[in-house]
Design a protein around this motif. Structure first.
Motif, PDB file in Angstrom:
ATOM      1  N   PHE A   1      98.544  11.056 -61.344  1.00 57.58           N
ATOM      2  CA  PHE A   1      99.231   9.869 -61.861  1.00 57.58           C
ATOM      3  C   PHE A   1      98.742   8.609 -61.136  1.00 57.58           C
ATOM      4  O   PHE A   1      98.526   7.564 -61.749  1.00 57.58           O
ATOM      5  CB  PHE A   1     100.745  10.062 -61.694  1.00 57.58           C
ATOM      6  CG  PHE A   1     101.571   8.870 -62.036  1.00 57.58           C
ATOM      7  CD1 PHE A   1     101.373   8.184 -63.224  1.00 57.58           C
ATOM      8  CD2 PHE A   1     102.566   8.431 -61.165  1.00 57.58           C
ATOM      9  CE1 PHE A   1     102.154   7.076 -63.537  1.00 57.58           C
ATOM     10  CE2 PHE A   1     103.345   7.331 -61.474  1.00 57.58           C
ATOM     11  CZ  PHE A   1     103.130   6.646 -62.658  1.00 57.58           C
TER      12      PHE A   1
ATOM     13  N   TRP B   1      95.682   7.601 -62.621  1.00 58.71           N
ATOM     14  CA  TRP B   1      95.958   7.079 -63.965  1.00 58.71           C
ATOM     15  C   TRP B   1      96.285   5.593 -63.864  1.00 58.71           C
ATOM     16  O   TRP B   1      95.821   4.781 -64.662  1.00 58.71           O
ATOM     17  CB  TRP B   1      97.123   7.875 -64.551  1.00 58.71           C
ATOM     18  CG  TRP B   1      97.502   7.540 -65.962  1.00 58.71           C
ATOM     19  CD1 TRP B   1      96.933   8.051 -67.094  1.00 58.71           C
ATOM     20  CD2 TRP B   1      98.538   6.647 -66.382  1.00 58.71           C
ATOM     21  NE1 TRP B   1      97.547   7.538 -68.198  1.00 58.71           N
ATOM     22  CE2 TRP B   1      98.537   6.674 -67.791  1.00 58.71           C
ATOM     23  CE3 TRP B   1      99.466   5.850 -65.720  1.00 58.71           C
ATOM     24  CZ2 TRP B   1      99.435   5.924 -68.546  1.00 58.71           C
ATOM     25  CZ3 TRP B   1     100.352   5.107 -66.467  1.00 58.71           C
ATOM     26  CH2 TRP B   1     100.335   5.131 -67.870  1.00 58.71           C
TER      27      TRP B   1
ATOM     28  N   LEU C   1      96.656  20.021 -65.410  1.00 62.58           N
ATOM     29  CA  LEU C   1      97.267  18.712 -65.232  1.00 62.58           C
ATOM     30  C   LEU C   1      96.268  17.584 -65.291  1.00 62.58           C
ATOM     31  O   LEU C   1      96.409  16.640 -66.076  1.00 62.58           O
ATOM     32  CB  LEU C   1      97.884  18.673 -63.829  1.00 62.58           C
ATOM     33  CG  LEU C   1      99.358  18.884 -63.695  1.00 62.58           C
ATOM     34  CD1 LEU C   1      99.725  18.887 -62.241  1.00 62.58           C
ATOM     35  CD2 LEU C   1     100.096  17.775 -64.421  1.00 62.58           C
TER      36      LEU C   1
ATOM     37  N   SER D   1      94.614  16.869 -68.530  1.00 63.10           N
ATOM     38  CA  SER D   1      95.559  16.363 -69.521  1.00 63.10           C
ATOM     39  C   SER D   1      95.938  14.920 -69.245  1.00 63.10           C
ATOM     40  O   SER D   1      96.149  14.141 -70.162  1.00 63.10           O
ATOM     41  CB  SER D   1      96.831  17.219 -69.521  1.00 63.10           C
ATOM     42  OG  SER D   1      96.507  18.556 -69.758  1.00 63.10           O
ATOM     43  N   ILE D   2      96.037  14.543 -67.974  1.00 55.34           N
ATOM     44  CA  ILE D   2      96.473  13.185 -67.643  1.00 55.34           C
ATOM     45  C   ILE D   2      95.310  12.203 -67.672  1.00 55.34           C
ATOM     46  O   ILE D   2      95.434  11.091 -68.170  1.00 55.34           O
ATOM     47  CB  ILE D   2      97.168  13.166 -66.258  1.00 55.34           C
ATOM     48  CG1 ILE D   2      98.490  13.928 -66.335  1.00 55.34           C
ATOM     49  CG2 ILE D   2      97.427  11.732 -65.795  1.00 55.34           C
ATOM     50  CD1 ILE D   2      99.261  13.964 -65.047  1.00 55.34           C
TER      51      ILE D   2
END
Ligand code: ADP
Ligand code: MG
Lengths: 288, 360, 308
Positions: free
Chosen positions: C141, C144, C247, C250-251
């Motif tokens: 994250f 991201w 994870l 996908s992120i």
């Protein structure tokens, strides 16, 4: 070593630490930015509202509670199994040992996706075959616990086994010789020696469980854990409440890490003082 | 309270390897008994069989007349002091000492009191709350003894307990151990590969080699009347001559060697066996003229001053080294290197002994 | 076993064996055997399970060959089935991640083991451990946020005048996934190599230096060979974690980056076809087994070395 190369290495270490820690700083910073999108640019002023929104987010709080109980369960079961496995491995040898050890270690290398799917299929199929609605056989976080334990137990096993290698089995014999029962030997002699490794194993198991995504994703049924919740949030439009949560987790981690380090130093200090005393006593004996 | 121990035809096999072979010995209550032998001869194995960690493959072990078969270590009236002491590093000293009482369910106050009493007995008062890592080697030794005494064993088993200490402390602890044994009256079975230790401390000594007990006797007998060459060599120095023995009369036999014919004692049960002649350096004398019997012309090759005595090494015409020890009483004349002398010994001081008693 | 009985008695020995048996049988062997068995059965409505249509076949595995896509390698264009392409791209990019992690980790591990003052090491380890304790999803994250179109990285680069216009990092094939995987797993490379290098006697380095070896020869001939088990361990861990990650792809994935675990996830969660998902999962397991075996052969190490 050459001066230039040395300085380059120092610089590299510094840059690497920045690389490792900067993303965490960015993520924490975004928790205080008064902007709907989680970011630190552009900076729209300080706010604490993401923390209050986080508390108000019931789904997140539920996920948080779920994460905790799953992690505690995993840590408990993995410590039991991992410790038993370490003791077993430590007392067998030859082909049996190689085979058992290989099988235990390989669980760490099985992809989480595989563990998740296989656990889910086994227990639900078993439920179908038995024609029962008993909760154990339905998807849910209890299956996540079982799936996670299957590889986290091996991590605990490795930690405990390393500690066992420094154990003097003569101590057990001494205790038996003094009349202790097998249970007393285990409780008073072996386990106290293993406690540091068991503690470390429990911590590792706890954090591994919190961080687990793959196994949980395939076994959880409809329930959320924090990881799964954050994941779904990232995909479906996110608010900085996640950053508020991340900030708190980082702080907790830091505090725990520093506390651990301070405790370690204190213990090392005490031990050094004891050894100094033993050396003084030794010197006195010389003079005898 | 103390008890005697009987080993009756005890054997111990590790796979095809026989570590202890047909051990027969009867240890008296309250005795300080030592097993003496080189490393690997099976001493520890005997001790571990007595304490119950290993089962004998054959034979019986009796403590206080009672057969110990099937009794586990925690059921036997023995206390073992391990070669490495095996003190519990995570418990303070007093808990270490009273551990045997703790597992018997004795309450804490009583245990504490007992631990402090025992610490006084082993001359270590005030150490109750220390940790093991705070103690010196000698202090750990005392704690180990106190821990074993705490369970009031009928028999104490000690596996080379002094081997980790340095020389001076070792000699000090010898006297101390002996004193503790006398004070408590407990039977001590002591293991060592140091003949000085065994001879100085023990009421009786069992000398072992390759799993067999060679001789059981009091220390003077072991030294003065060894039953075979192994015992003679292990507990002291010897000049050894090879040859063949003739018939014995009145305990003395003729012994033909490359140096001529000697006469020496021949044990009755050694008759007919191949034997060698053993004589101690302190019973070997060097004279300017040949003695009437057992005399060999030699050339002095080296003189070494050892303090209380002087060792004179010489070589015979046949190339055999012969050592004589002269007591250093301050007026002794020391031969010069290279001087030609005669080495001799009394027939009664020389023994014709077979080799060690080993399995065929 | 005899030893265990003697030391802990029959009760505790039984308990120990029972716990280990539960783990290995119920949590490892039986689930994987079931997965294997299910992967050969067709996906059927509940009523048909166990019926005449429920027969073993390779059909689930053959689904990887469905649907072709144009691709090119070394300038040669050809068409391959979509899932086969995904499979090989996952392997390829996982290997790239592994190599990058090694390149990043080796100097650092050497620095911590042999250069820096030993008293500083616990502090360094502590700092490095912090991101490891913070969960994987949050690490992904964080990137991201950083890689976002209007995010800090673009702002920084523009501020420094290095780029004119912001870059769409997360829409450049596997770039985002690579960045995320390296950041997430590089620590798994550092620690084993650090442990291995620490156990090297510094005198050996000094001796080589004294004999006139250049710095790169010291590393090539002394340090690297000694660190081999650590490197093998790190490489296996990083590769497995990368190939098995769901994870991070996908992120941080783009529209053109597909990871094999995502394909499995789609079979399982979207198509609800657990049997095909099983077949694909088994392929992933097979891949991992092959990779570990090859790595062990190449590095000439045993499984027990890897687990250190
Ligand atoms: N558990 C065992 N398995 C196989 N051989 C053993 C074992 N314990 C001892 N031995 C062997 O038995 C012999 C006697 O050992 P030990 O009693 O320890 O000797 P000591 O204490 O006299 O030095 C040695 O050769 C040793 O190698
Ligand atoms: Mg021994």
């Amino acid at each position: 070593m050459h001066k230039l190369r040395l300085n380059l290495l120092h610089l590299y270490m510094g840059l690497f630490l920045v690389y490792m820690l900067a993303p965490l700083v960015v993520m924490s910073g975004a928790a205080f930015n008064d902007s709907k999108l989680p970011s630190i640019v552009p900076w729209k002023g300080w706010t604490g509202k993401w923390f209050s929104e986080m508390i108000a987010d019931e789904r997140m709080m539920l996920a948080f509670a779920n994460t905790l109980w799953v992690a505690v369960a995993v840590a408990g079961i993995a410590v039991l199994i991992g410790t038993a496995a370490a003791i077993l491995i430590n007392s067998v040898s030859g082909k049996v040992r190689t085979a058992l050890y290989g099988m235990m270690i390989s669980t760490i290398l099985i992809p989480g996706v595989v563990i998740g799917i296989s656990t889910m299929i086994l227990w639900t199929k078993m439920g179908n075959a038995l024609g029962t609605e008993f909760f154990l056989f339905n998807p849910g976080l209890h299956l996540s616990v079982l799936g996670q334990v299957s590889y986290i137990a091996a991590m605990v096993m490795l930690l405990v086994l390393a500690r066992l290698q420094s154990f003097d089995a003569g101590l057990e014999e001494a205790a038996l010789d003094l009349g202790a029962s097998h249970g007393q030997v285990m409780r008073r002699i072996l386990l106290p020696h293993l406690y540091p490794a068991i503690g470390a194993g429990a911590a590792v198991a706890f954090f591994q469980s919190i961080e687990n995504f793959n196994v949980t994703q395939f076994t959880r049924g409809g329930a959320d854990t924090l990881t799964v919740y954050v994941f779904s949030k990232v995909r479906s439009g996110i608010t900085p409440t996640i950053n508020a949560l991340a900030f708190l987790l980082i702080i907790v981690t830091l505090v725990l890490a520093v506390a651990y380090e301070l405790n370690r130093r204190r213990k090392a200090h005490e031990e050094a003082a004891r050894e100094a005393e033993a050396r003084r006593a030794e010197a006195l004996e010389e003079a005898l | 309270m103390s008890a005697g121990i009987d080993l009756e035809g005890v054997c111990c096999d590790f796979g095809s390897f026989r570590a202890v072979d047909n051990a027969n010995v009867s240890i008296r209550p309250g005795e300080f008994f030592s097993f003496l032998g080189p490393s690997g001869c099976g001493k520890t194995t005997i001790l571990r069989m007595i304490s119950g960690f290993i089962d004998p493959t054959q034979g019986a072990i009796k403590i206080g007349g009672k057969d110990m078969k099937g009794q586990r270590p925690n059921q036997r009236p023995t206390a073992l002091i391990f070669q490495n002491l095996a003190l519990f590093p995570l418990m303070p000293i007093w808990e270490n000492i009273s551990f045997g009482l703790e597992v018997r369910g004795v309450d804490k106050a009583t245990r504490r009191k007992k631990a402090e009493d025992l610490l006084k007995l082993v001359d270590l008062p005030g150490a109750a709350d220390k940790m093991v890592s705070q103690l010196s080697g000698g202090q750990k030794q005392r704690v180990a003894i106190a821990r074993a005494l705490a369970v009031e064993p009928a028999v104490m088993l000690l596996d080379e307990p002094l081997s980790a200490l340095d020389l001076k402390l070792r000699q000090h602890m010898r006297a101390e151990l002996r004193a503790i044994q006398k004070r408590t009256g407990v039977t001590f079975i002591y293991i060592t590969h140091d003949q000085g230790e065994a001879l100085a401390m023990s009421d009786r000594v069992g000398v072992m080699s390759q799993g067999r007990i060679q001789q059981v006797a009091d220390p003077r007998d072991i030294y003065n009347n060894p039953v075979n060459g192994f015992v003679a060599s292990f507990v002291g120095e010897n000049n050894i001559f090879e040859g063949t023995a003739g018939a014995a009369s009145e305990g003395l036999a003729r012994f033909d060697t490359a140096h001529g014919a000697f006469r020496a004692r021949l044990a009755p049960d050694a008759a007919g066996k191949p034997v060698k002649l053993y004589v101690r350096p302190e019973h070997t004398v060097l004279t300017a003229t040949a003695a009437s019997e057992n005399s060999v012309p030699v050339t002095v090759s080296e003189v070494s001053f050892e303090g209380a005595f002087i060792s004179v090494h010489s070589v015979s015409d046949h190339g055999q080294t012969i050592t004589a020890e002269i007591r250093n009483d301050g007026s002794a004349t020391v031969p010069q290197v290279g001087s030609k002398l005669h080495a001799s010994f009394e027939a009664a001081r020389a023994a014709l002994l077979p080799d060690a008693n080993v399995r065929g | 076993m005899q030893d265990l009985l003697r030391r802990y008695g029959p009760g505790l020995t039984g308990l120990i064996c029972l716990l280990v048996a539960f783990w290995l049988v119920m949590l490892v062997i039986v689930p994987n055997v079931t997965l294997f068995e299910q992967s050969f059965r067709p996906y059927l409505p509940v009523v048909d399970i166990g019926g005449p249509k429920d027969t073993y076949s390779f059909r689930n595995y053959l689904k990887v060959l469905d649907g072709a896509t144009e691709t090119s390698l070394f300038g040669i264009a050809f068409s391959v089935p979509v899932h086969v392409k995904t499979f090989f791209q996952t392997i390829w990019y996982s290997m790239v991640v592994t190599v990058v992690c090694f390149a990043l980790a080796y100097p650092l591990a050497y620095y911590m083991a042999k250069v820096v003052r030993p008293r500083t090491v616990p502090t360094l380890l502590l700092l490095l451990f912090v991101p490891l304790w913070v969960s994987e999803v949050l690490r992904a994250f964080a990137w991201w946020i950083i890689l976002a179109f209007k995010g800090p990285l673009n702002v920084l680069l523009q501020g420094l005048g290095l780029i004119e216009d912001p870059i769409r990092w997360t829409n450049m094939g596997y770039t985002g996934v690579m960045v995320g995987l390296v950041y997430t797993y590089v620590l798994f490379m550092i620690f084993p190599i650090y442990n291995a290098v620490s156990s090297l006697d510094t005198n050996q380095i000094e001796a080589a230096d004294d004999l006139g070896a250049s710095w790169w020869r010291i590393h090539w001939r002394i340090v690297l060979p000694h660190a081999k088990p650590g490197i093998a361990s790190g490489a296996v861990m990083v590769f497995m974690l990368s190939a098995g990650s769901l994870l991070v792809p996908s992120i941080l994935g783009s529209t053109t980056s597909q990871w094999f675990t995502q394909t499995i996830d789609q079979w399982f969660k979207d198509a609800l076809d657990w049997n095909t998902a099983s077949a694909y999962a088994f392929l992933l397991l097979l891949l991992c087994t092959v990779f570990v075996s090859v790595a062990m052969k190449v590095f000439k190490v045993k499984l027990s070395d890897i687990a250190k």
